[in-house]
Design an enzyme around this catalytic site. Structure first.
Site, PDB file in Angstrom:
ATOM      1  N   TYR A 150       2.986   7.802 -10.398  1.00 14.49           N
ATOM      2  CA  TYR A 150       1.787   8.481  -9.893  1.00 14.49           C
ATOM      3  C   TYR A 150       1.001   7.550  -8.968  1.00 14.49           C
ATOM      4  CZ  TYR A 150      -2.462  11.310  -9.906  1.00 14.49           C
ATOM      5  OH  TYR A 150      -3.533  12.078  -9.521  1.00 14.49           O
ATOM      6  N   LYS A 154       0.500   7.938  -4.879  1.00 14.07           N
ATOM      7  CA  LYS A 154      -0.852   8.182  -4.387  1.00 14.07           C
ATOM      8  C   LYS A 154      -1.294   7.091  -3.411  1.00 14.07           C
ATOM      9  CE  LYS A 154      -1.504  12.112  -6.361  1.00 14.07           C
ATOM     10  NZ  LYS A 154      -1.580  13.356  -5.545  1.00 14.07           N
TER      11      LYS A 154
END
Length: 244
Positions: A150, A154
């Protein structure tokens, strides 16, 4: 006059959570919105509720062919595209010791590759209008550490935002990233870690999670002409977490 009057927008991951809030706000501000998701039941229900200025399309955001179909359908329904909100994303709560290559590649495809495909797909349509705004939903974990996969993706969303913004600035197209903190969405409230997250929220400087609508306010600003001199920038909405 509404803030998105005569604008045509595509929003991914729009059937629930933050994406749903963005869709509702954009329609209320005068935009014609095509929103996509893999959740057909929720997507169709939302489109029916919002009426003729909202259209739902089932989309796998990791597939170039699906992007081509969405852009074509958007132009056929509403005209050239002014706004893209790359909102679709996932997270897996696994450590580096537990995560498989398959897990990792799935996160990369959905969170990172889809943003590349979305941007590349809409640019020709935006060039027809000479006026475009691309809003990439990253995360506070695109600025500081967090979950493996994640966080990585990002950070990548933040990077492609800057790279593309420089390349398209002369075309009248702006590209910015939004970095939410802990948002009260189904991903949080229906997940296994809901009690842990609620406890963590007490330690946020503002001492609560954000509502999806609060993020939509920021996304709306970046999508509108009000942010006409902002491009290649990060916009943080995290209740003060990254200031600690």
């Amino acid at each position: 006059m509404s803030r998105l009057e005569n604008k045509v927008a595509i929003i991914t991951g729009g059937a629930r959570g933050m994406g749903e809030a963005h869709v509702r706000r954009f329609v209320s501000e005068g935009a014609k919105v095509v929103f996509t998701d893999i959740n057909e039941e929720s997507g169709n229900a939302l489109a029916s509720e919002l009426g003729e200025n909202a259209k739902f399309i089932r989309q796998d955001v990791t597939k170039a062919a699906d992007w081509e179909a969405v852009v074509t359908e958007t132009e056929n329904s509403f005209g050239p595209i002014n706004i893209l909100v790359n909102n679709a994303g996932i997270s897996l709560s696994k450590s580096i010791f537990e995560m498989t290559e398959e897990d990792y590649r799935k996160i990369v495809d959905i969170n990172q590759v889809s943003v590349f495909l979305g941007i590349k797909s809409v640019l020709p349509s935006m060039q027809k209008t000479g006026n475009g705004s691309i809003v990439n939903i990253s995360s506070m974990n695109g600025l500081v550490g967090g979950a493996v996969g994640y966080t990585d993706t990002k950070f990548a969303v933040r990077g492609i935002t800057k790279a593309v913004a420089i390349q398209v600035a002369g075309l009248g197209i702006r590209v910015n990233s939004v970095h939410p903190g802990v948002i009260e969405t189904p991903m949080v409230t229906e997940g296994d870690a809901v009690e842990v997250i609620k406890e963590f929220a007490k330690h946020i400087p503002i001492q609560r999670m954000a509502s999806p609508e609060e993020v939509s306010n920021l996304v709306l600003y970046l999508a509108s002409d009000e942010s006409s001199y902002s491009t290649g920038s990060e916009f943080v909405i995290d209740g003060g977490l990254t200031a600690m």
